[in-house]
Structures are given as C-alpha cells and as structure tokens.
Design an enzyme around this catalytic site. Structure first.
Site, PDB file in Angstrom:
ATOM      1  CD  GLU A 316      39.917  12.927 100.417  1.00  0.00           C
ATOM      2  OE1 GLU A 316      41.122  12.929 100.098  1.00  0.00           O
ATOM      3  OE2 GLU A 316      39.096  13.715  99.916  1.00  0.00           O
ATOM      4  CB  CYS A 413      42.464  15.630  92.582  1.00  0.00           C
ATOM      5  SG  CYS A 413      41.404  14.736  93.736  1.00  0.00           S
TER       6      CYS A 413
END
Length: 648
Positions: A316, A413
């Site tokens: 990421e 998240c």
C-alpha cells in the site's frame, strides 16, 4: 483539563447543501450501519467482532479474539465520528449509545491503564514485543483521538481520563531513560494523537512524548532489529522483508534526513502530520524543512489528480520512482487521501500557503469521498482512476481495484475513517492565528471565531462547488480591526473579490495564495468571492508516461470521470479533439444532483475483426459525458476512466 486549549478550534455549524447532505448521511446511515457492523449484525458482510473482543477483555463474556491486531480502532474511529456528529447537533439516543460503549471500553482497560483487546485476550504477556508489526501504539492513538473529540463535543471526560491513564503508562514504558524501551510503533498514529491530547490537557508530558516518538524513529541501533533479536525471530513478515525494509514504516532514516516519501502511504502522512505540528509547537526548523521537502515530493511527483496517494498495491506504498502513477493498478487507499487532508491542514498551521489548501480541497472533493457511495452503505478501500470490471475479476494484479463498492471489509479502516472526516468537515473551514482569520474552505455555514478576545460570527452562503459565488456576512460583537485572509484557489484565474459591493484589487492584497482584507469590521459587512468555474483541461507532466497523449477535466476543485453508464463500453476507444469545448450543466436527476460535463469526442470503430490491421480504425463523432469522480459507481457497474486520449 485546560479548557482554553480545548476550545482552540472555531465552532462551525455546516448548512451547506453539498456537505450537509453527506454529514446527514453519516449520521443517519453510516454511523448506524457501522454500529451494526461492529456488533456483527450485517448479513453477508465480513464480521468485525470489535464489541465482542471488548466484552471478552472486560471478563463479561467468554470466547476467542477475532480480527486484526488493530481491530479495536474500528470502534475508536466510530466513537470519534459520533463525537463530531454530536458536536454538530445534539442527539440524546446516539450519545447514550456512545456512553454505553465507552463504559465498556473503560471496563476492558487494565488496572495499570493498558488497553488493547488483542494482547489482553489473545497474547497476554507479549505487550510491546513487536512494535514493528502489532500496532499497539497505533491502536492507542485512535482511542486517544476519540477521547479528545468526545470530550470537546460533550464535555464528558470518562474516556479522556482513561486515555490519560493509558498515556501515563505508555510514558513509563518508552523514553530515552535507561530503564525504558527506545522504541516506536510500526504504524504511526500515536504521534499526532498525543498532540491532540496536549491541546486539551496542556500537559507538556503529552507534547514531549510525541516529540520523543518522532525523534527516535530511524535512529541507530535500529529498534526494530533490537526487538527482533529479543523475539529470536529469524525472518520478518512478508511486508517487512519485501517493501523497503525500514522504509515501509518510514524508519529508514531519522525523520529530519528524509527527503522522499517511501513506504506505506497512510503511515507516512500520519507521521508527516505530527512532524508539521511539532515543528510549530517546538519551533523546530529541522522538522519544518523536512516536512516542506516531503510535501513537495509527494504533491509534485507522487500524487494523482484526485489527490490519491500510494500507487502500488504491494505494501500500500508510494511510487517505486517519481511519476510512477498507473491509473488502473494504483492503490490510492481512501485512508491515504484522508491522511493527506490531515497533513495539509497541519502544513497550513505551520506555514500560511494557499497551495496547501488547494491540495486539501482536491482531496476532500475527490479522493476521499469517492470511498463511499451516496447512501453511505458501500465503500471503496481502493480508488483507481481506471476500472475495467472484467479485468478486475480475472487479473490478479488488478483484483484489488473492485468494480463496485463493498458492504464492509475484514480490514475496515477506511469506512470509519471517512465517517470521522466528513462529520468533522467544519473544523477545516477556518484557521485563526493572532488577528488573522483564514478562510480555507468554502461552504454554507455559520461559524463563531474568536479574534482579540472578541467573538465574531461568520455566516457564509454558497452553492459551491457547483457555483462559484461565495458570500460571507461578518458579525463581530463590536467594531474590530483584523485581517480576513481568503484563500484564492490556484485554479481560479480571474477571481473577483468584493467588500460591501466594492471590488478589491486581488493582485495588490494577494500574499501566498490568500487575499488579505485588513480593515475595521462592522456588523453586517459582506465579503463576496466570485470564482470562475469554467471546465478546465488538465495535462500530466511529460514524465508521467501513463498519461502521455491524454487529457483530463476539472471544474473548480472537482475532477471528472467518464463512465460506461453514460458513454457505452470500451472507453479507451474514445478520444477528444484539442478544440472541443466542455460544457457544464447541473443535472438534478442523476447522482443526487451534480454538474456534469458534455464534450464532443470521437469513438474508434474497427474496420474488421482482425486483432491487428493495416489501416487506422475509422472514427465517428459522439457526445461524451463526464460526471464528478467522487460519484462514479453509483449507478450500474461498468468501465470508468479519468484520463482520455486527446487527438493529435
């Protein structure tokens, strides 16, 4: 608690049609929906188990821990979002629900102040043994932010006191003293959370602990190696091994030596946010210069047009090299754009430059809110700039870019992070410093700011971003001299500014992107800003190879996308002439009402069925439509792209 510090931010009540609708969606749909998710009551969705974990940790239920090591943070961010909703408008039922779960959190807290259900339930005795991977301080940080927000919104300090006890315990564990650990978390968050805590407590311990974590990062001998040896670990996790080693967590160098954004994008911008705050609070020029250098690197070489950041799936992470920004394989996590908003706001506190507000605005209107559908019940983790549904379903390297939003995620998240951002949008509108009031964002709202110990009410009315007229009524308690600093967006060539219908010469009062209106303000004074919202073509830097020969469209802060729903399949067959003029029109019947763009284009039509042909495909004239990028995928699923070929 230090009540003066607790009221550091202006009080803003948003009435804006654009943002009010999204705040109401968060309150009426997202928060209840996420509450159901946290309680594992969503059918056909990944279970959260967050509430169950707390009940087990509190000794009120038997069972096993479920979820990621940071599962607690989903609840913490939910509490924070609830706080901002309550700050906006009282709701006894919602507040009682939050009070009840806060009491559960406190019951799950250890007698020494420690709070983390993973280590309480699953691995007792292994606290602080793997800071690199286990997110202990990251989780603590989100509970701290929730506690501060809830205290500021309601005046209730149950969670705040619990978090102060937790921070006292953390401070007893970490530091440069001989008997303390010299570590820091693999995922930054505690650093900026401690600074928010400092704002309400005024306790220098909270400021200095944040400063310690920032200063210790990347020092030698490397703490991650020390704890690895203590664990007798032979090899790291796959991310640790494969994504830049220390760079994955921005721990490859001391922070003041870092000049290029590397590693996990969310971790990075959370850390940069804390660095900017600390640079100001500590008058630390080294930190200030580092954050400015990193900002330039991110926004000039590693940021998408939508203000998405993090271009590679693995880790990421930020780009492998400058200008490596693929449209279809990018990661551009919703949380990363949210973190960019946090960072931009703090850079504006550090240094008054309108360019920071431009990036914050770009992120808010594009790369963040694209992460949620218009109803607030489906979410994107990844926000690509091109999507081909069949490839997403069949190619492994594009499987992360979902063609439709998901109901929930096992690693959830982004949804609660987006909820807390939207619910707190009013906090990003104004910044007060000495006798300057900076207008950073434009939206209909009533705000109370304090200048020279005097309350000033600002009533702003606008239909932004669809219309460019912004009128602000100024109502001071008494006649007062101060400077109203109005951000003039970098894209707004030809902007006009008026005070009480008298036009001002913007060029003569423009400083670092702000028009500085210095005068004695009287009740009923009106400031009018007129921003030209003509559709603009945007071209990428020549080194950004994915967009060579392509063009994108932007109107004001809003980036546009072409969808299959409006333009048919095979969007790469489309092209636009350099002379084609995009026309804008408000369309109330699509996507909850948006300004859409229409432009004349061409569609390539193959001459035959051959895979390769000797002659160029014929082209037919077509009328193309583009809609705001944030609203794509709210109709039938299909292809989407932001960058379109431009005919030679």
């Amino acid at each position: 608690m230090n009540k003066k510090l607790a009221l550091y931010h202006p009080k803003v009540r948003v009435t804006d049609s654009f943002w009010r609708e999204k705040i109401d969606v968060v309150k009426t749909n997202v928060i209840p929906y996420q509450w159901e998710a946290l309680n594992d009551r969503l059918p056909d969705a990944a279970p959260s188990h967050a509430i169950e974990n707390l009940k087990i940790a509190a000794g009120e239920k038997e069972g096993e821990y479920h979820g990621f090591v940071f599962q607690d943070t989903d609840l913490a961010k939910w509490i924070e979002a609830v706080a901002y909703v309550l700050e906006d408008q009282a709701d006894e039922t919602l507040e009682a629900q939050a009070d009840e779960v806060i009491d559960l959190v406190v019951r799950a807290q250890g007698s020494d102040g420690y709070l983390n259900t993973y280590f309480t339930v699953k691995e007792p005795g292994k606290r602080w043994t793997n800071l690199r991977d286990q997110h202990e301080l990251y989780t603590a940080g989100h509970f701290i932010e929730a506690a501060v927000a809830y205290y500021q919104a309601t005046g209730k300090d149950v969670l705040l006191k619990a978090m102060c006890r937790f921070v006292d315990y953390i401070d007893s564990v970490f530091g440069l003293e001989e008997d303390k650990r010299k570590g820091y978390d693999g995922h930054q968050e505690i650093e900026l959370a401690l600074l928010r805590l400092y704002e309400v407590t005024g306790d220098e311990k909270h400021l200095n602990l944040s400063y310690y974590f920032i200063n210790q990062r990347g020092q030698q001998p490397h703490y991650f190696d020390i704890e690895k040896e203590e664990r007798e670990e032979n090899s790291g996790t796959h991310m640790w091994k494969d994504v830049g080693r220390y760079g994955y967590s921005q721990a490859h160098k001391p922070v003041r030596e870092q000049d290029e954004a590397v590693g996990h994008a969310v971790r990075a911008v959370y850390m940069y946010s804390a660095m900017a705050d600390l640079a100001k609070l500590k008058s630390d020029e080294g930190l200030a210069e580092a954050t400015k250098t990193l900002w330039k690197n991110v926004t000039n070489k590693q940021m998408y047009l939508t203000a998405g950041i993090g271009s590679q799936t693995h880790g990421e992470a930020f780009s492998t090299i400058a200008y490596d920004l693929p449209n279809d394989e990018c990661y551009t996590e919703t949380c990363a754009s949210i973190g960019l908003v946090f960072w931009a706001q703090r850079m504006m506190k550090l240094e008054k430059q309108g360019a920071y507000g431009d990036v914050m605005e770009r992120a808010l209107y594009n790369g963040t809110i694209s992460g949620m559908d218009l109803n607030g019940k489906r979410f994107f983790y990844v926000n690509p700039l091109e999507v081909w549904p069949e490839q997403s379903n069949r190619r492994e390297n594009r499987s992360h870019a979902k063609p439709v939003r998901q109901k929930w995620y096992s690693c959830a998240c982004c949804p609660p992070n987006l909820a807390r951002l939207i619910a707190s949008i009013g906090r990003y509108m104004y910044e007060v410093e000495e006798d300057y009031v900076y207008n950073q964002l434009f939206m209909s709202a009533e705000a109370t700011v304090r200048v020279k110990e005097t309350d000033v009410i600002l009533k702003q009315k606008t239909n932004y971003p669809w219309e460019g007229h912004i009128a602000t009524e100024v109502h001071p308690e008494q006649e007062l001299s101060w400077t109203f600093a109005v951000r003039i967006p970098g894209w707004a060539e030809g902007a006009e500014l008026y005070v009480n219908a008298q036009r001002l010469d913007i060029a003569s009062i423009l400083h670092n992107g702000y028009a500085l209106i210095d005068r004695v303000w009287r009740k009923g004074d009106v400031v009018e800003l007129k921003l030209p919202l003509t559709p603009q073509r945007v071209y990428a830097h020549p080194s950004l190879r994915e967009n060579a020969g392509k063009v994108a469209f932007q109107r004001g802060p809003v980036v546009y996308a072409f969808e299959e729903a409006d333009n048919g399949k095979n969007l790469p067959a489309l092209s636009i002439s350099p002379s084609s003029v995009a026309e804008a029109a408000f369309e109330p019947d699509i996507l909850d009402g948006v300004v859409a763009l229409t432009v004349e284009g061409h569609r390539a039509v193959p001459n035959d069925e051959g895979l390769y042909q000797k002659t160029k495909a014929e082209e037919t004239l077509v009328q193309l439509k583009a809609v705001p990028y944030y609203a794509w995928c709210n109709r039938e699923p299909g292809e989407m792209l932001v960058w379109v070929r431009e005919k030679a």
